[in-house]
Each structure stands twice: as structure tokens, then as C-alpha cells.
Design an enzyme around this catalytic site. Structure first.
Site, PDB file in Angstrom:
ATOM      1  N   SER A  95      72.302  16.125  20.749  1.00  0.00           N
ATOM      2  CA  SER A  95      72.362  15.040  21.731  1.00  0.00           C
ATOM      3  C   SER A  95      73.721  14.999  22.409  1.00  0.00           C
ATOM      4  CB  SER A  95      72.091  13.687  21.075  1.00  0.00           C
ATOM      5  OG  SER A  95      72.199  12.671  22.063  1.00  0.00           O
ATOM      6  N   LYS A 154      66.714  13.246  15.168  1.00  0.00           N
ATOM      7  CA  LYS A 154      66.959  13.279  16.614  1.00  0.00           C
ATOM      8  C   LYS A 154      65.882  12.489  17.368  1.00  0.00           C
ATOM      9  CE  LYS A 154      68.599  14.503  20.694  1.00  0.00           C
ATOM     10  NZ  LYS A 154      67.600  14.653  21.680  1.00  0.00           N
ATOM     11  N   ASN A 183      66.454   9.233  19.739  1.00  0.00           N
ATOM     12  CA  ASN A 183      65.953   9.053  21.105  1.00  0.00           C
ATOM     13  C   ASN A 183      65.154   7.760  21.249  1.00  0.00           C
ATOM     14  OD1 ASN A 183      67.103  11.525  21.569  1.00  0.00           O
ATOM     15  ND2 ASN A 183      65.353  12.370  22.653  1.00  0.00           N
TER      16      ASN A 183
HETATM   17  C1  3PG Z   1      66.438  14.058  25.934  1.00  0.00           C
HETATM   18  O1  3PG Z   1      66.643  14.252  24.722  1.00  0.00           O
HETATM   19  O2  3PG Z   1      66.118  14.952  26.713  1.00  0.00           O
HETATM   20  C2  3PG Z   1      66.633  12.693  26.467  1.00  0.00           C
HETATM   21  O3  3PG Z   1      67.687  12.088  25.821  1.00  0.00           O
HETATM   22  C3  3PG Z   1      65.392  11.847  26.373  1.00  0.00           C
HETATM   23  O4  3PG Z   1      64.577  12.258  27.360  1.00  0.00           O
HETATM   24  P1  3PG Z   1      63.396  11.335  27.993  1.00  0.00           P
HETATM   25  O5  3PG Z   1      63.977  10.006  28.318  1.00  0.00           O
HETATM   26  O6  3PG Z   1      63.009  12.110  29.220  1.00  0.00           O
HETATM   27  O7  3PG Z   1      62.296  11.293  26.988  1.00  0.00           O
END
Ligand code: 3PG
Length: 472
Positions: A129, A183, A187
Site C-alpha cells: 500500500s 491488505k 483497504n
Molecule cells: C488499491 O489498492 O488499488 C486502492 O487502494 C483501492 O482501490 P479501489 O478504491 O479502486 O478499490
């Protein structure tokens, strides 16, 4: 030239930046991309003058690496990861290591770790991240797999990771898909905090009539506080301040109000539902994105379901940091981290991940998208009590929640009367009010279940399982 220390497959932005990061840290590298033109372009551009070479075939790529080979795959999650593994495996030798640095579904990583270990290769599923900038300068890294495989990449990832006062933002997370699971939950928390800040913006705009710069000033103040100082607050300030070069107006107002997602927020919620862990603030953030995407339906509904009469209420004053709104956001952010950590607790038990929650707090303090000053407190809370069931049970966080609740109540009540949706803030309030209740109305739900389905119920005054013929 000798053999390279490190290999990268997949020259997307993240891949490019991660290999530049490894090279900067002393790891000569070889890169491979499905289309060789992209490799050439990279070597002639950002990779020029670096200790990085390209390979046109996977066989040459593998042949250019010292043993045991350390190969990072930065390819799209899903089938492309399996395709890459299948394509490279014939060239690998015992002890070689594949690292998946994408956002893979943790169950896929569980399977791949088992399959690759059976072939005597190491396999690491590593959450990364920090976005493009973090990948280059130092991300937060969440590697999972066998400990032996991690040990073989530890010196590399410790150098590549973001550094905070108590060390690099990387640690061995746990076996199988543990790294990708952590992870994923990271998110999910990210979705929640983004939505909380979007709700604060909506209220400041619609209730307090503030413009982008005024809101950005408030966010700048929030970013000075221990409770809210964070990367997401920092970039929200930037987003609100940025002007449309064409019109000079706030750029954010020109952006379509429909948010997409790539899957990790969904997986967080699905696993929480499967494991029986309530994560309503995170779920609300996910739903908010899904509902936002139904734009034509929303427009049709707006014509049939008019807003309530205008209702004004106090969000506080910019001079005092919009105190009730700030408090509402603090409570919701704490609860978002808390719900995510509670989910990790359950997953750790269920999958024997043996997660170290204090260490997870530590590696999220730098590099990653949810980095925040609050993570030091989260790290402290789990150091003091590694089996803490919920962050809000920690004394420091309990005191925070108590202090912030009046503001949260005021904001959620006002928004309800004004007809402004605040799904994360209101879910947070419901969550806290439910979580602190010794008596919930599920006694009646149990009565209904027994009434129509003879599901039985337990009594408060004696033990056993009871059934009543309710309809006679
Ligand atoms: C990623 O890990 O690519 C982003 O932090 C989260 O992506 P998303 O908001 O498109 O799901």
C-alpha cells in the site's frame, strides 16, 4: 555482468516504481513485461542509467537472476497471476521465490502458497500500500506465506519499505494468504475513511455553505490533531483546494459523483459477513459507492421522492475546527479501524494466522494509504492487550469515543432532519449504541423466529432451550 539480485514482472506504474525502489536500495534488477516494447520504453526512460536490465522472454528473465531467485509479480489480480505462475514455473528451480504484490483475493493466495510450496518453490502474497509514490519512495508491505520464504526476502523488503521511528513498515504477517487478507482489510478501512471525509465535505458544503478553500482550511486544521492527522485528510485538503484549470472553480465539483471499486472493499465485507464480524461502517462505505453508481436511478427517484423542508443545524465554526463535525469524523474513523481490527482478530483465529496486531499497527504508520497518527495509539492498545476484542474497549479509545459521541449524535440527527445521507457516520452511531447496549431488541426477533419457525429461544431467568405455541 553478474546475475541480478531481483526480478520484476509487470511494468505498470506500481511495478516500475517498485523496481526503481529496489534498485535504489542496492538490488540490481531484471525486468520482464508481456509486451517487450514496454520494457524497452522503461529502460530507455525511467530505468535509464540504473542497474536494471530487461529480458524479452521469461526464460532469459529467470536465467538473468541469482539464486535463490526473488521475483516480484505486479500483474492484475485473478487469472493473470495464475497464468504468470504457469508460464514461469518450468524455468524455476528449488528454493526460488515468487512474490505476488498485487491485490489478490486471500483465498487464491492460500491456494497458490500450497501449490508452489509443493513444488519446492517459495510463494509470498504481499499486500503493498502507498500508491505510486509510496511504491517508489517506500510503501507499507504486508507479506504472507511460509516464514522461510519471508526470511529469504526480508532484507530486501525491509530496505524497500517506508521507515518510521520504530523501524521499517514491513513485517512477516502470517501463513498462506494472511498478507493479502490484512491488505484487504486495510483497504476496507480506507473505503470507510474516504467515505467519512466525503460525508463531512457534503455537510460543510450543503449545510454550512462553504467553498473548497474554506473546507480545505478546516481539513488543514484537522490534520494538525492527533486524532485526525493522516494521509487521507491531507489529500482531501488538496482535492478540495484544487481548481479546475478550465474554469477556475473547485475541480471536485466538476467530477461525476459515482465511485467505483476494484474489489478489496467488497472482499472485506464478504469475509466479515462470513465470519460473523459486524463491520457496518465499512459496509456503509461500500454501499455508498455502489449506490452512487446508480446515477440514472437516483435522478429518477429524486423527482418522485422530494427532499424534506430545509433544515439547518450547527456543524460548529471554522475557527473551532467545526467541532461537532470533527468529533463525528474522529469517532467514525476510530470505529472504522476498530471494525477492521476486530475482523482481523476473527480471521486470525479462524485461519490460524497468528496475527500480531501491534505489529500491524506499526507497519501501517508509514507508507500506506491509511497511515495516520492514531496508529501509534492502535499499536499501543494492542501491545498492552494483544487479544483486545475491540479497539473501543481500550481505555484511551473508550475515552475518545465518549468525548466525541455528542458531536456525532448532533451531526447524524441534523443530517437526518435535513435529508442528507451520512451512511458511515450514522452506521457508526448505530454501531456504538448497539455495542454498548446490555439489552437489544433481539429478544423479540427470537420470539418471532420461534413463533413462525419453532426455532426455540433461551430465557433470561433459566437455562435451556424453550418453545412456545404462540399462535394457538
Ligand atoms: C488499491 O489498492 O488499488 C486502492 O487502494 C483501492 O482501490 P479501489 O478504491 O479502486 O478499490
Amino acid at each position: 555482468m553478474g546475475k541480478a539480485h531481483f526480478g520484476l514482472i509487470g511494468l505498470g506504474v506500481m511495478g516500475e516504481n517498485l523496481v526503481l525502489n529496489a534498485e535504489r536500495n542496492g538490488y540490481s534488477s531484471v525486468v520482464y513485461n508481456r509486451t517487450y516494447a514496454k520494457t524497452e520504453e522503461f529502460l530507455a526512460g525511467r530505468g535509464a542509467g540504473k542497474d536494471i536490465v530487461g529480458a524479452a522472454t521469461l526464460q532469459d528473465f529467470v536465467g538473468a537472476l541469482e539464486r535463490p531467485r526473488r521475483i516480484l509479480m505486479m500483474v492484475k489480480a485473478g487469472q493473470p497471476v495464475d497464468d504468470t505462475i504457469d508460464a514461469i514455473s518450468p524455468f524455476l528451480e528449488e528454493g526460488d521465490l515468487l512474490i505476488d504484490g498485487g491485490n489478490s483475493l486471500y483465498a487464491d493466495t492460500d491456494r497458490r502458497v500450497a501449490e508452489l510450496e509443493r513444488k519446492s518453490f517459495g510463494y509470498i502474497g504481499m499486500g503493498v500500500s502507498g500508491g505510486a509514490k509510496g511504491a517508489l519512495e517506500g510503501p507499507s508491505m504486508m507479506p504472507g506465506g511460509t516464514k522461510a520464504a519471508y526470511d529469504a526476502i526480508e532484507p530486501l523488503v525491509r530496505k524497500m519499505a517506508a521507515q518510521v521511528s520504530d523501524g521499517p513498515c514491513v513485517t512477516y504477517i502470517g501463513p498462506g494468504g494472511a498478507g493479502h487478507f490484512v491488505k484487504t482489510v486495510h483497504n476496507g478501512i480506507e473505503y470507510a475513511i474516504e467515505q467519512i471525509l466525503a460525508e463531512a465535505y457534503d455537510l460543510m458544503k450543503r449545510i454550512a455553505g462553504m467553498n473548497g478553500d474554506q473546507m480545505a482550511d478546516v481539513l488543514a486544521g484537522w490534520n494538525e490533531t492527533e486524532e485526525l492527522a493522516s494521509f487521507l485528510v491531507e489529500i482531501t485538503e488538496v482535492c478540495l483546494r484544487t481548481k479546475d484549470p478550465e474554469t477556475g472553480a473547485d475541480l471536485v465539483e466538476a467530477i461525476v459523483d459515482a465511485a467505483g471499486q476494484k474489489g478489496t472493499g467488497l472482499w472485506t465485507v464478504v469475509s466479515a459477513l462470513e465470519m460473523g464480524v459486524p463491520v457496518p461502517t465499512i459496509y456503509a462505505a461500500l454501499n455508498a459507492r455502489v449506490l452512487s453508481s446508480l446515477r440514472p436511478e437516483r435522478l429518477a427517484a429524486g423527482a418522485l421522492l422530494p427532499a424534506p423542508p430545509a433544515h439547518s443545524f450547527s456543524l460548529g465554526e471554522p475557527a473551532d475546527g467545526m467541532a461537532p463535525l470533527r468529533d463525528a469524523c474522529i469517532a467514525a474513523c476510530i470505529v472504522s479501524y476498530g471494525q477492521g481490527m476486530a475482523l482481523l482478530q476473527e480471521a486470525s483465529k479462524l485461519h490460524d494466522y497468528n496475527l500480531n496486531f501491534s505489529a500491524i499497527g506499526q507497519i501501517w504508520k508509514g507508507g500506506c494509504i491509511i497511515r495516520a497518527r492514531l496508529l501509534q495509539r492502535i499499536q499501543n492498545a494492542y501491545s498492552a492487550n494483544p487479544t483486545l476484542a475491540n479497539l473501543v474497549l481500550d481505555p484511551w479509545f473508550a475515552e475518545q469515543i465518549n468525548r466525541r459521541l455528542p458531536g456525532l449524535r448532533q451531526v447524524v440527527a441534523g443530517a437526518a432532519l435535513a435529508g442528507i445521507p451520512v451512511p458511515c457516520l450514522s452506521s457508526t452511531l448505530d454501531y456504538i449504541d448497539s455495542y454498548r447496549s446490555g439489552r437489544l431488541p433481539q429478544n423479540l426477533v427470537q420470539a418471532m423466529r420461534d413463533c413462525f419457525g419453532s426455532h426455540t429461544y433461551e430465557r433470561t431467568d433459566k437455562s435451556g432451550s424453550f418453545h412456545t405455541e404462540w399462535l394457538d
